[in-house]
Enzyme design. Structure first.
Site, mmCIF file in Angstrom:
data_model
loop_
_atom_site.group_PDB
_atom_site.id
_atom_site.type_symbol
_atom_site.label_atom_id
_atom_site.label_comp_id
_atom_site.label_asym_id
_atom_site.label_seq_id
_atom_site.Cartn_x
_atom_site.Cartn_y
_atom_site.Cartn_z
ATOM 1 N N GLN A 257 47.552 -36.726 -76.133
ATOM 2 C CA GLN A 257 46.691 -36.262 -77.098
ATOM 3 C C GLN A 257 45.521 -35.733 -76.418
ATOM 4 O O GLN A 257 45.144 -34.692 -77.163
ATOM 5 C CB GLN A 257 45.836 -37.983 -77.464
ATOM 6 N N GLU B 239 36.082 -51.361 -71.983
ATOM 7 C CA GLU B 239 35.380 -50.430 -70.760
ATOM 8 C C GLU B 239 35.954 -49.085 -70.671
ATOM 9 O O GLU B 239 35.182 -48.091 -70.013
ATOM 10 C CB GLU B 239 35.818 -51.117 -69.297
ATOM 11 N N HIS C 62 36.454 -47.136 -73.377
ATOM 12 C CA HIS C 62 35.697 -46.569 -74.188
ATOM 13 C C HIS C 62 34.090 -46.309 -73.731
ATOM 14 O O HIS C 62 33.257 -45.365 -73.716
ATOM 15 C CB HIS C 62 35.108 -47.119 -75.470
ATOM 16 N N MET D 214 43.252 -50.488 -69.903
ATOM 17 C CA MET D 214 42.574 -51.126 -71.130
ATOM 18 C C MET D 214 42.912 -50.357 -72.507
ATOM 19 O O MET D 214 43.062 -49.074 -72.441
ATOM 20 C CB MET D 214 41.040 -50.660 -70.771
ATOM 21 N N GLY E 3 37.129 -47.983 -82.401
ATOM 22 C CA GLY E 3 36.449 -49.049 -82.420
ATOM 23 C C GLY E 3 37.267 -50.146 -81.498
ATOM 24 O O GLY E 3 38.348 -49.882 -80.763
ATOM 25 N N GLY F 274 39.869 -39.726 -73.310
ATOM 26 C CA GLY F 274 40.538 -40.586 -72.073
ATOM 27 C C GLY F 274 42.010 -39.964 -71.699
ATOM 28 O O GLY F 274 42.882 -39.611 -72.600
ATOM 29 N N VAL G 275 40.583 -46.339 -67.275
ATOM 30 C CA VAL G 275 40.149 -47.456 -66.970
ATOM 31 C C VAL G 275 40.887 -48.506 -67.056
ATOM 32 O O VAL G 275 41.555 -48.655 -67.989
ATOM 33 C CB VAL G 275 38.489 -47.824 -67.624
ATOM 34 N N ASP H 25 45.270 -41.519 -73.058
ATOM 35 C CA ASP H 25 46.390 -41.021 -74.026
ATOM 36 C C ASP H 25 46.424 -39.348 -73.503
ATOM 37 O O ASP H 25 45.673 -38.437 -74.121
ATOM 38 C CB ASP H 25 45.429 -40.897 -75.520
ATOM 39 N N LEU I 233 35.717 -51.816 -79.186
ATOM 40 C CA LEU I 233 35.394 -51.104 -77.784
ATOM 41 C C LEU I 233 35.426 -52.043 -76.448
ATOM 42 O O LEU I 233 35.537 -53.214 -76.677
ATOM 43 C CB LEU I 233 33.879 -50.813 -77.905
#
Ligand code: AMP
Length: 290
Positions: free
Chosen positions: A156, A35, A37, A187, A31, A150, A179, A153, A33
């Site tokens: 991850q 750009e 996400h 971000m 959460g 993304g 992004v 990470d 959120l």
């Protein structure tokens, strides 16, 4: 857009999905959120008949003393953003429903989780055990055709790919580019913690990675890492790590071959822990000078 609050509701939806011809895309999030996400939601929307976004601040991936209790949350705003990005279903369970009393299972990926953010001097391997356990639960609960993560990470992403392959999840794992803000800062929900001064200072993280990339082409990897670290220190930032690794194995990189090199950084900027990375393609000029 429909909001599901319990695993039971999600399982009913999963059974319904199984009778539909359309594909299902899942975007797991904690959460707040932004750009980053949104780019995952947009891809999921373009590529699938149904989009599920999970919204869950996963307590097991935070270690004691980290920011679980202060992690930024604004569900109302997240629901508005998700709906306008074309999400069909939000899965927002309560921690007690995900980890009910008696819960005793951990999904753990070895090796890949013991370096970078997983090292004992960083968040520790327990962080990734928390991540892989919740992602495994989400993949089971939703059973999506595709799940989106993304590159921000990067470790991850590598760990989740490994887990999905090892455990034979049918879900295709898609990793999308980082992004950035206009000045390059990646971000992150945690950027909300930064004061204006710290926000300014934090731009050195991305510029240190760009510096590393440009020195790498001319002088090789060791000089490039030195230059990147120096760049950060000049901005008053001491990195938790600043390392070069091969993205698939996370083995230390020497940068002498043709394989892309992942340079990953974690740094505490005035109390806010930020991470970023760059994938560097060794240039032919550099290879010729070796
Ligand atoms: P989080 O809510 O921080 O757990 O992030 C949810 C997903 O969004 C993860 O797969 C992240 O890697 C991804 N993500 C977070 N920030 C960015 C970004 N700046 N660019 C692209 N993806 C991101």
């Amino acid at each position: 857009m429909k909001v599901l609050r319990t695993p039971g509701e999600m399982h009913d939806l999963r059974e319904w999905f199984r009778d539909q011809p359309e594909t299902v895309g899942l975007v797991p999030t904690m959460g707040y959120l932004h750009e980053g996400h949104n780019s995952l939601l947009k891809a999921a929307r373009e590529e699938n008949g149904f989009v599920v976004m999970s919204l869950f601040v996963n307590p097991t991936q935070f270690k004691a003393g980290e920011d679980l209790s202060t992690y930024p949350r604004d569900e109302e705003r997240d629901l508005v953003i998700a709906e306008s990005s074309g999400v069909d279903f939000i899965y927002a369970p309560a921690p007690d429903d995900i980890y009910p009393s008696g819960f005793a299972t951990k999904v753990e990926v070895e090796g890949l989780t013991e370096v970078l953010c997983g090292s004992e001097t960083s968040r520790g391997p327990g962080h990734f055990a928390g991540v892989t356990t919740i992602v495994a639960k989400l993949l089971n609960a939703v059973d999506p055709d595709v799940a989106y993560f993304g590159q921000k990470d990067a470790q991850q992403a590598t760990v989740i790919r490994r887990m999905a392959e090892d455990l034979e999840f049918r879900t295709r794992i898609v990793i999308l580019p980082t992004v950035r803000e206009r000045d390059g800062l990646a971000m992150s929900s945690r950027n909300a913690y930064l004061s204006p001064e710290s926000r300014e200072r934090a731009t050195a993280i991305w510029s240190s990675l760009l510096e590393t990339e440009s020195v790498f082409a001319e002088q090789g990897l060791d000089a490039a890492l030195d230059a990147g670290r120096r760049h950060l220190e000049l901005a008053g930032i001491t990195p938790e790590y600043f390392e070069a690794r091969y993205p698939g194995t996370l083995d230390p990189a020497d940068g002498n071959g043709t394989d892309p090199v992942l340079v990953a950084v974690a740094a505490n900027v005035d109390g806010t822990r930020l991470i970023d990375n760059i994938l560097i393609e060794p240039s032919s000029t550099h290879r010729r000078t070796k």
